[in-house]
Design a protein around this motif. Sequence first.
Motif, PDB file in Angstrom:
ATOM      1  N   UNK A   7       0.811  -1.211   0.000  1.00 17.17           N
ATOM      2  CA  UNK A   7       0.000   0.000   0.000  1.00 17.17           C
ATOM      3  C   UNK A   7       0.848   1.268   0.000  1.00 17.17           C
ATOM      4  N   UNK A   8       1.877   1.292   0.846  1.00 14.76           N
ATOM      5  CA  UNK A   8       2.729   2.463   0.918  1.00 14.76           C
ATOM      6  C   UNK A   8       3.982   2.278   0.064  1.00 14.76           C
ATOM      7  N   UNK A   9       4.559   3.395  -0.365  1.00 11.71           N
ATOM      8  CA  UNK A   9       5.756   3.351  -1.200  1.00 11.71           C
ATOM      9  C   UNK A   9       6.854   4.199  -0.569  1.00 11.71           C
ATOM     10  N   UNK A  10       8.077   3.700  -0.709  1.00 17.56           N
ATOM     11  CA  UNK A  10       9.211   4.319  -0.032  1.00 17.56           C
ATOM     12  C   UNK A  10      10.258   4.734  -1.056  1.00 17.56           C
ATOM     13  N   UNK A  11      10.530   6.029  -1.104  1.00 20.74           N
ATOM     14  CA  UNK A  11      11.657   6.519  -1.894  1.00 20.74           C
ATOM     15  C   UNK A  11      12.929   6.185  -1.125  1.00 20.74           C
ATOM     16  N   UNK A  12      13.836   5.464  -1.769  1.00 24.51           N
ATOM     17  CA  UNK A  12      15.072   5.055  -1.122  1.00 24.51           C
ATOM     18  C   UNK A  12      16.252   5.675  -1.854  1.00 24.51           C
ATOM     19  N   UNK A  13      17.070   6.400  -1.111  1.00 23.81           N
ATOM     20  CA  UNK A  13      18.188   7.144  -1.679  1.00 23.81           C
ATOM     21  C   UNK A  13      19.487   6.659  -1.051  1.00 23.81           C
ATOM     22  N   UNK A  14      20.462   6.359  -1.897  1.00 22.61           N
ATOM     23  CA  UNK A  14      21.786   5.931  -1.437  1.00 22.61           C
ATOM     24  C   UNK A  14      22.786   6.994  -1.866  1.00 22.61           C
ATOM     25  N   UNK A  15      23.281   7.761  -0.894  1.00 19.19           N
ATOM     26  CA  UNK A  15      24.243   8.824  -1.181  1.00 19.19           C
ATOM     27  C   UNK A  15      25.649   8.242  -1.088  1.00 19.19           C
ATOM     28  N   UNK A  16      26.390   8.308  -2.186  1.00 21.13           N
ATOM     29  CA  UNK A  16      27.748   7.769  -2.208  1.00 21.13           C
ATOM     30  C   UNK A  16      28.771   8.829  -2.565  1.00 21.13           C
ATOM     31  N   UNK A  17      30.032   8.460  -2.425  1.00 22.97           N
ATOM     32  CA  UNK A  17      31.088   9.402  -2.737  1.00 22.97           C
ATOM     33  C   UNK A  17      31.212   9.717  -4.211  1.00 22.97           C
ATOM     34  N   UNK A  18      30.769   8.782  -5.077  1.00 21.36           N
ATOM     35  CA  UNK A  18      30.866   9.001  -6.522  1.00 21.36           C
ATOM     36  C   UNK A  18      29.514   9.175  -7.190  1.00 21.36           C
ATOM     37  N   UNK A  19      28.458   8.601  -6.627  1.00 23.31           N
ATOM     38  CA  UNK A  19      27.130   8.735  -7.232  1.00 23.31           C
ATOM     39  C   UNK A  19      26.047   8.706  -6.162  1.00 23.31           C
ATOM     40  N   UNK A  20      24.889   9.237  -6.530  1.00 21.92           N
ATOM     41  CA  UNK A  20      23.696   9.191  -5.688  1.00 21.92           C
ATOM     42  C   UNK A  20      22.669   8.362  -6.431  1.00 21.92           C
ATOM     43  N   UNK A  21      22.177   7.303  -5.797  1.00 26.76           N
ATOM     44  CA  UNK A  21      21.253   6.370  -6.437  1.00 26.76           C
ATOM     45  C   UNK A  21      19.905   6.416  -5.737  1.00 26.76           C
ATOM     46  N   UNK A  22      18.846   6.126  -6.495  1.00 28.53           N
ATOM     47  CA  UNK A  22      17.508   6.166  -5.892  1.00 28.53           C
ATOM     48  C   UNK A  22      16.549   5.260  -6.646  1.00 28.53           C
ATOM     49  N   UNK A  23      15.526   4.829  -5.931  1.00 30.31           N
ATOM     50  CA  UNK A  23      14.418   4.081  -6.512  1.00 30.31           C
ATOM     51  C   UNK A  23      13.228   4.219  -5.576  1.00 30.31           C
ATOM     52  N   UNK A  24      12.073   3.739  -6.007  1.00 34.60           N
ATOM     53  CA  UNK A  24      10.893   3.686  -5.152  1.00 34.60           C
ATOM     54  C   UNK A  24      10.550   2.218  -4.925  1.00 34.60           C
ATOM     55  N   UNK A  25      10.313   1.862  -3.659  1.00 35.15           N
ATOM     56  CA  UNK A  25      10.020   0.490  -3.276  1.00 35.15           C
ATOM     57  C   UNK A  25       8.609   0.379  -2.724  1.00 35.15           C
ATOM     58  N   UNK A  26       8.051  -0.831  -2.788  1.00 34.35           N
ATOM     59  CA  UNK A  26       6.854  -1.069  -1.995  1.00 34.35           C
ATOM     60  C   UNK A  26       7.279  -1.583  -0.628  1.00 34.35           C
ATOM     61  N   UNK A  27       6.345  -1.906   0.240  1.00 35.50           N
ATOM     62  CA  UNK A  27       6.673  -2.299   1.598  1.00 35.50           C
ATOM     63  C   UNK A  27       7.454  -3.603   1.673  1.00 35.50           C
ATOM     64  N   UNK A  28       7.356  -4.429   0.640  1.00 32.24           N
ATOM     65  CA  UNK A  28       8.103  -5.677   0.596  1.00 32.24           C
ATOM     66  C   UNK A  28       9.521  -5.483   0.062  1.00 32.24           C
TER      67      UNK A  28
END
Length: 243
Positions: A7-28
């Motif tokens: 039901x809910x969605x989570x924006x997940x951000x990984x901040x790194x020294x060379x790149x910043x990565x992101x995606x949207x996940x469901x609760x699973x």
Amino acid sequence: MKEITDELHILTIDIGGSSIKATVLNQAGELQTSYTKIETPSPSSPENVLKAIATLVREFPPYDRVSVGFPGYVKEGVVMTAPNLGTGEWRGTDLRQELTNLLQRPVRVVNDADLQGLGVVQGRGFEIVITLGTGFGTALLHNGFLLPHLELAHHPVTKHKDYDQYIGDAALEKVGVEKWNTRMQKVLQILITVFNYDYLYISGGNASKLSFPLNENVSIISNRDGIKGGAMLWQDEFVGTEK
């Protein structure tokens, strides 16, 4: 325990020294959009990183929560150290509040290795996640729960070098892959001796450069394997605290 839904969605951000990565996940922890990245700006000041994040997620689908992995020590959402981004500029930055203001959603911020650890561990016994990249990241978990974060990267491993200086990107480039592997064998033996873990996971851009046999309770994982940690960071809201 209530069954997990999407039901809910989570924006997940990984901040790194060379790149910043992101995606949207469901609760699973399943990807709901492509795993995308943008180059970490230089200089990587808080202001520039926040602008890069805004650009990265501008076209993302709607989300309800935000999880962030940060390459340093974070206490209650406030950055204490940021060795690969510039601690001087970052120290004392309330990154959780800054991102809450920017994204207008509830935000949780933890160390990047901790976030990945939540996504990959089996949840049985004492498990450790290490990341081999710009620096050396570590996460400690017991039965699936995060233990207090330790900045092992800045503990001396030789008379003159800490782990970041000994096996980080700069060291790999300077000494070459063969000598770096010799150093990694020493580091892994130290982890066995000091922690006596049940399982060890190795991630990061340099994990693929390991050329020696690993013990049966050691696995190499990808950064994407750990991205579902963004969903696990909010599990107390989704399913309550009962396990």
